[in-house]
Design a protein around this motif. Sequence first.
Motif, PDB file in Angstrom:
ATOM      1  N   MET A 191      39.014  53.565  36.478  1.00 33.23           N
ATOM      2  CA  MET A 191      39.326  52.238  36.861  1.00 33.23           C
ATOM      3  C   MET A 191      40.405  51.945  35.956  1.00 33.23           C
ATOM      4  O   MET A 191      40.644  52.381  34.929  1.00 33.23           O
ATOM      5  CB  MET A 191      38.255  51.300  36.850  1.00 33.23           C
ATOM      6  CG  MET A 191      36.993  52.075  37.262  1.00 33.23           C
ATOM      7  SD  MET A 191      36.886  52.112  39.015  1.00 33.23           S
ATOM      8  CE  MET A 191      36.773  50.447  39.736  1.00 33.23           C
ATOM      9  N   GLU A 192      41.097  50.835  36.031  1.00 32.36           N
ATOM     10  CA  GLU A 192      41.767  49.682  35.224  1.00 32.36           C
ATOM     11  C   GLU A 192      41.780  48.546  35.452  1.00 32.36           C
ATOM     12  O   GLU A 192      41.179  48.046  36.517  1.00 32.36           O
ATOM     13  CB  GLU A 192      43.518  50.430  35.648  1.00 32.36           C
ATOM     14  CG  GLU A 192      43.832  49.824  36.891  1.00 32.36           C
ATOM     15  CD  GLU A 192      45.409  50.294  37.052  1.00 32.36           C
ATOM     16  OE1 GLU A 192      45.895  51.045  36.365  1.00 32.36           O
ATOM     17  OE2 GLU A 192      46.083  49.911  38.135  1.00 32.36           O
ATOM     18  N   LEU A 193      42.067  47.751  34.578  1.00 31.24           N
ATOM     19  CA  LEU A 193      41.882  46.303  34.423  1.00 31.24           C
ATOM     20  C   LEU A 193      43.036  45.505  35.222  1.00 31.24           C
ATOM     21  O   LEU A 193      44.201  45.922  34.933  1.00 31.24           O
ATOM     22  CB  LEU A 193      41.778  45.639  33.263  1.00 31.24           C
ATOM     23  CG  LEU A 193      40.498  46.078  32.148  1.00 31.24           C
ATOM     24  CD1 LEU A 193      40.733  45.634  31.023  1.00 31.24           C
ATOM     25  CD2 LEU A 193      39.048  45.818  33.045  1.00 31.24           C
ATOM     26  N   GLY A 194      42.481  44.657  36.155  1.00 27.66           N
ATOM     27  CA  GLY A 194      43.327  44.153  36.943  1.00 27.66           C
ATOM     28  C   GLY A 194      43.903  42.796  36.344  1.00 27.66           C
ATOM     29  O   GLY A 194      43.728  42.523  35.169  1.00 27.66           O
ATOM     30  N   ALA A 195      44.555  41.912  37.051  1.00 28.19           N
ATOM     31  CA  ALA A 195      45.028  40.562  36.808  1.00 28.19           C
ATOM     32  C   ALA A 195      43.940  39.697  36.170  1.00 28.19           C
ATOM     33  O   ALA A 195      42.769  39.683  36.918  1.00 28.19           O
ATOM     34  CB  ALA A 195      45.766  39.773  37.589  1.00 28.19           C
ATOM     35  N   ARG A 206      39.271  40.260  33.447  1.00 28.26           N
ATOM     36  CA  ARG A 206      40.010  41.047  34.240  1.00 28.26           C
ATOM     37  C   ARG A 206      38.974  41.881  34.805  1.00 28.26           C
ATOM     38  O   ARG A 206      38.372  42.907  34.120  1.00 28.26           O
ATOM     39  CB  ARG A 206      41.154  41.777  33.349  1.00 28.26           C
ATOM     40  CG  ARG A 206      42.111  41.072  32.654  1.00 28.26           C
ATOM     41  CD  ARG A 206      42.753  41.528  31.679  1.00 28.26           C
ATOM     42  NE  ARG A 206      43.523  42.630  32.270  1.00 28.26           N
ATOM     43  CZ  ARG A 206      44.505  43.597  31.756  1.00 28.26           C
ATOM     44  NH1 ARG A 206      44.394  43.397  30.324  1.00 28.26           N
ATOM     45  NH2 ARG A 206      45.277  44.267  32.363  1.00 28.26           N
ATOM     46  N   SER A 207      39.131  41.957  36.150  1.00 28.84           N
ATOM     47  CA  SER A 207      38.279  42.913  37.095  1.00 28.84           C
ATOM     48  C   SER A 207      38.826  44.305  37.134  1.00 28.84           C
ATOM     49  O   SER A 207      39.929  44.457  37.089  1.00 28.84           O
ATOM     50  CB  SER A 207      38.012  42.252  38.193  1.00 28.84           C
ATOM     51  OG  SER A 207      37.128  41.111  38.300  1.00 28.84           O
ATOM     52  N   VAL A 254      39.758  47.669  38.784  1.00 22.46           N
ATOM     53  CA  VAL A 254      40.402  48.166  39.844  1.00 22.46           C
ATOM     54  C   VAL A 254      40.561  49.533  39.948  1.00 22.46           C
ATOM     55  O   VAL A 254      40.989  50.254  38.921  1.00 22.46           O
ATOM     56  CB  VAL A 254      41.654  47.575  40.146  1.00 22.46           C
ATOM     57  CG1 VAL A 254      42.584  47.990  41.417  1.00 22.46           C
ATOM     58  CG2 VAL A 254      41.776  45.980  40.024  1.00 22.46           C
ATOM     59  N   ASP A 255      39.997  50.272  40.852  1.00 18.68           N
ATOM     60  CA  ASP A 255      40.120  51.673  41.064  1.00 18.68           C
ATOM     61  C   ASP A 255      41.394  52.273  41.207  1.00 18.68           C
ATOM     62  O   ASP A 255      42.478  51.810  42.122  1.00 18.68           O
ATOM     63  CB  ASP A 255      39.127  52.247  42.475  1.00 18.68           C
ATOM     64  CG  ASP A 255      38.960  53.663  42.532  1.00 18.68           C
ATOM     65  OD1 ASP A 255      39.794  54.404  41.606  1.00 18.68           O
ATOM     66  OD2 ASP A 255      38.271  53.964  43.183  1.00 18.68           O
ATOM     67  N   THR A 256      41.928  53.312  40.485  1.00 16.28           N
ATOM     68  CA  THR A 256      43.109  53.748  40.172  1.00 16.28           C
ATOM     69  C   THR A 256      43.308  54.849  41.334  1.00 16.28           C
ATOM     70  O   THR A 256      44.477  55.268  41.514  1.00 16.28           O
ATOM     71  CB  THR A 256      43.537  54.461  38.897  1.00 16.28           C
ATOM     72  OG1 THR A 256      42.543  55.421  38.699  1.00 16.28           O
ATOM     73  CG2 THR A 256      43.343  53.226  37.751  1.00 16.28           C
ATOM     74  N   ASP A 290      41.458  36.614  35.831  1.00 14.25           N
ATOM     75  CA  ASP A 290      41.120  35.390  36.786  1.00 14.25           C
ATOM     76  C   ASP A 290      41.370  33.977  36.061  1.00 14.25           C
ATOM     77  O   ASP A 290      41.705  33.985  34.781  1.00 14.25           O
ATOM     78  CB  ASP A 290      39.564  35.460  37.295  1.00 14.25           C
ATOM     79  CG  ASP A 290      38.632  35.678  36.250  1.00 14.25           C
ATOM     80  OD1 ASP A 290      39.029  35.015  35.251  1.00 14.25           O
ATOM     81  OD2 ASP A 290      37.551  36.063  36.573  1.00 14.25           O
ATOM     82  N   ARG A 292      33.563  48.630  33.142  1.00 12.46           N
ATOM     83  CA  ARG A 292      34.382  47.598  32.614  1.00 12.46           C
ATOM     84  C   ARG A 292      34.505  48.338  31.057  1.00 12.46           C
ATOM     85  O   ARG A 292      34.024  49.360  30.992  1.00 12.46           O
ATOM     86  CB  ARG A 292      33.769  46.217  32.646  1.00 12.46           C
ATOM     87  CG  ARG A 292      33.395  45.560  33.996  1.00 12.46           C
ATOM     88  CD  ARG A 292      32.709  44.404  34.045  1.00 12.46           C
ATOM     89  NE  ARG A 292      32.715  43.726  35.295  1.00 12.46           N
ATOM     90  CZ  ARG A 292      33.401  43.114  35.878  1.00 12.46           C
ATOM     91  NH1 ARG A 292      34.693  42.782  35.473  1.00 12.46           N
ATOM     92  NH2 ARG A 292      33.291  42.456  37.132  1.00 12.46           N
TER      93      ARG A 292
END
Length: 997
Positions: free
Chosen positions: A740-744, A751-752, A754-756, A746, A699
């Motif tokens: 990784m990148e931050l998702g949408a 922001r969780s 997400v593997d790119t 919650d 993170r």
Amino acid sequence: MSEIMRPMSIGHLMHWIMSEYEQKKSIFGIEKIVKHENGQALPIYEEKIESPFGPAAGPNSQLAQNIVAAYVAGSRFFELKTVQVMDGADLAACISRPCIIAGDECYNCEWSTELYVPQAFAEYVKAWVACKLIAKEYNLGDPDAFVFNMSVGYDLEGIKSPKVDKYINDMIEAKDTEVFKECINWALEHVNEFKNVDEEYIKNISSNVSNSITESTLHGCPPAEIERIATYLITEKHLNTFIKCNPTLLGYEYARKRLDGLGFDYIAFDDHHFLEDLQWADAVPMLHRLYDLCQEKGLEFGVKITNTFPVDVTRNELPSNEMYMAGRALFPLSIHVARLLTDEFQGKLRISYSGGATIENIKELFDAGIWPITMATNILKPGGYQRMSQIADELMECGSERFSGVNVAALAAIDDGVEAKAMYRKPVKPLPERHVDKKLPLFDCFNAPCRNGCPIEQDIPAYLQAMVDGDAKKALEIILERNPLPFITGTICPHHCGDKCMRNYYEETLHIRETKLAAASQAYNEILPALKAEGSVAGKKVAIIGGGPAGLAAAAFLSRAGVAVTVFERKEQLGGVVRNVIPEFRISADSIDKDVELCKAYGAEFKLGAEVTSVKALKAEGYTDVIVSIGAWKPGRSPLAYGEVTDALEFLMEAKKNGASMNIGKDVVVLGGGNTAMDVARAAKRLPGVENVRLIYRRTKRYMPADEEELQLAIEDGVEFLELLAPVGAENGKLKCSVMELGAPDASGRRSPVDTGRTEEYPADTIIAAIGETIDTSLYAELGVEMDAKGRPVVDANMMTTEAGVYAVGDSRRGPATVVEAIADSAKAAAAIAGISYDKYAEENVAADEKLYTAKKGVQSRDTGKTPDDRCLGCPTVCEVCTDVCPNRANVAIHVPGKCKAQIIHVDGMCNECGNCEVFCPYKGGRPYKDKFTLYWSEEDFLDSTNEGFLSLGGTQVKVRLDGKVETVDVVGETDLSADAVAVIRTVLKDYAYLIH
């Protein structure tokens, strides 16, 4: 009905003011009443002001009592809440509630007065006359040295509408209005109640309430419309005029970049307001034209900087889609707008400033030639209006010179200095939860949030005050009652007590941990020889397995109570992880030694180099109870799919013992984001040959579990943080990671990752995994103790496992945790075994004199590094924060006979459910405007509400809602109401009758 405000009559308003002042020498709860006696006053328009500041158009300038409260606290310039054609019920229906959240930077989703326009006018006139009367009566200053500034919006058609037009005309000249005549007649009829006000003075009170106006430009108002409105106000109404400017003048890219650079990157907004609002290219020529027009008309012209900044609701901050940002996050934008316009006009353009003004910056703003200065966020925080009293003292020597221009260089210096000041920079990590997880009581709600935030409920206010009194011995005695490890906790405790400290809303938390260490250091030599068992407990013989913090604490608590205790420690020294793992640069061996001596002083027996492999064997030796405190030393599973890693604890132990001779290579990678990872990274930086230490986490820093303090120390030590990387495996001196990148976000805004699908490699001579140790369960397995899904022993509230007489405490119960949590576990186990109470000094928390703490209300410290730290607000003695932060003064503290501390009454008719008191109430989910005992002014409002409370029916008769039951009672006679409710009602009727409408 709570959200509907019921304006007071001039009679009620003045009766409240004069009665409260007579009884308490306060007015609407303001105890720090400011008097201007030096004769200085700044000319503005055709008027003058004794101080160049006051409330901004907003919640603190909406009702008469709000304005009076600001006046007695030292304000002399009042930007009245904005009036527009849509008003009253129509406007109220558009406002989501709660509508204010000012916990750090401020957000709101309301904009102009919620009253009907004629009501708003009446409030301002009542406030005008009331301030004139009390200025003279209480010698607060020159009665003619304050200014009311109108604010109107948002389109010319609405401003020219009959009701807004009448409002403007009547504010310019109110002598023929019913409310002005009512106010003057009331004063004349009650002239005998005044000491310094006579008939002549009353008859000469000016009816020219305002000759200046601020044009409020709603976001999206076209530039041509803005100019038409201003031209109308200048040429047709002959008013000195300010134009509100928005931060959107800066352009999207600048605003985004500046906020991101200061840590406010989580504040969400797109470019649509920047494209729709007034553009710089349009603003500049328009402002020049309006400036020239006012010069021609002999009027003053200026800009109001700035309006609030529209941003998106992304974390359920408020029940709306968009909200308006203000406070410290607005300052960096507002001050840059001010700078650009000052440069453009070469300092000639007058600036009325609002946007993050506080005691920290208001003097430099004024010295730069920026005034008047108004504020909202600052006075919505604990201390409330009384923050203005300190500001009034700061600006008391304001002089008497007319505005002569803004100092271009001074303003540029303020703007350039923003990045260097902590007050404008957001911490890396999200702010911690400030509230305690308890329900707000109807009565007796005062408590110490710091105590509730401490796992051992340390008597913090008591020992802080003892240190202020210069009594370190008493302070250490108070500390030792609940905490036998003051040197360790005074050095490395994460001190989450400070997260709850009300001082966070002023400047920063009290230095609780540092004060504990100071008390221990100063009183250790005096206290240690006097420590001994305080009694004798027959029939108990306790074995403690493990001599780390949990075992030491359990031994101290039990042996102090007179229990026979033996501690078995497998190593040759006591102290556990603190002794063997935590680096010397964080805590010295001497500090650990002193805590060990304190724990030994009560007579416990310690056996070193004695490893216990069977609890049953100890039971066979006659031990009635066994406490397992062996810590969590087992390495967790490797985070890599391939390649070798070094365990964090093994590394730290080796580094502490043989650091000077270790060779771990040039490039070190640390996996993890907790406090242990920070220790590992900082320790590695100190080893010979190490050039780069990279900390990898999946993170961002914002969501690392490490405490903010530990994170910052690692940054200062030069640790390189590589965010949004998930380790995959290691080979050939390289660590492969998934990007990784931050998702949408919650619902909470988190922001969780997400593997790119992309990977990167980093040089790694040594990889150290700091992802959490596990518990050795062999002792529990022998007994058949029930374990939970995470491999931890199941315990009851007393820390007893499912095996009778066997307790699990500290890391051997929780997994890796903190020293203070280990002490908390041990205290519970000891209490269960020996019936121990830790409340010897609990009364110290509430026994102090209220005046000791009320004197500190609203005072922001200019020196937070003082030792001892004397900033404690004494929350268990005098909380009342809900009374401080209510703009409308709807929460009132009353003193009830037989009650040691003040009780809170909520006055329904003065509340609009803005929710600000909920933000700052120490209780999580506590809503004083809903949850405190409520005084109603009418049957209609009583029936429309669900709050528990009462309505006066005259005499001693009241209608009461309590515990879901409504009844009419005589509070002097027999009643089945609770004693607390009866006492509060009687007190209001007898001693606070001015609260009743």
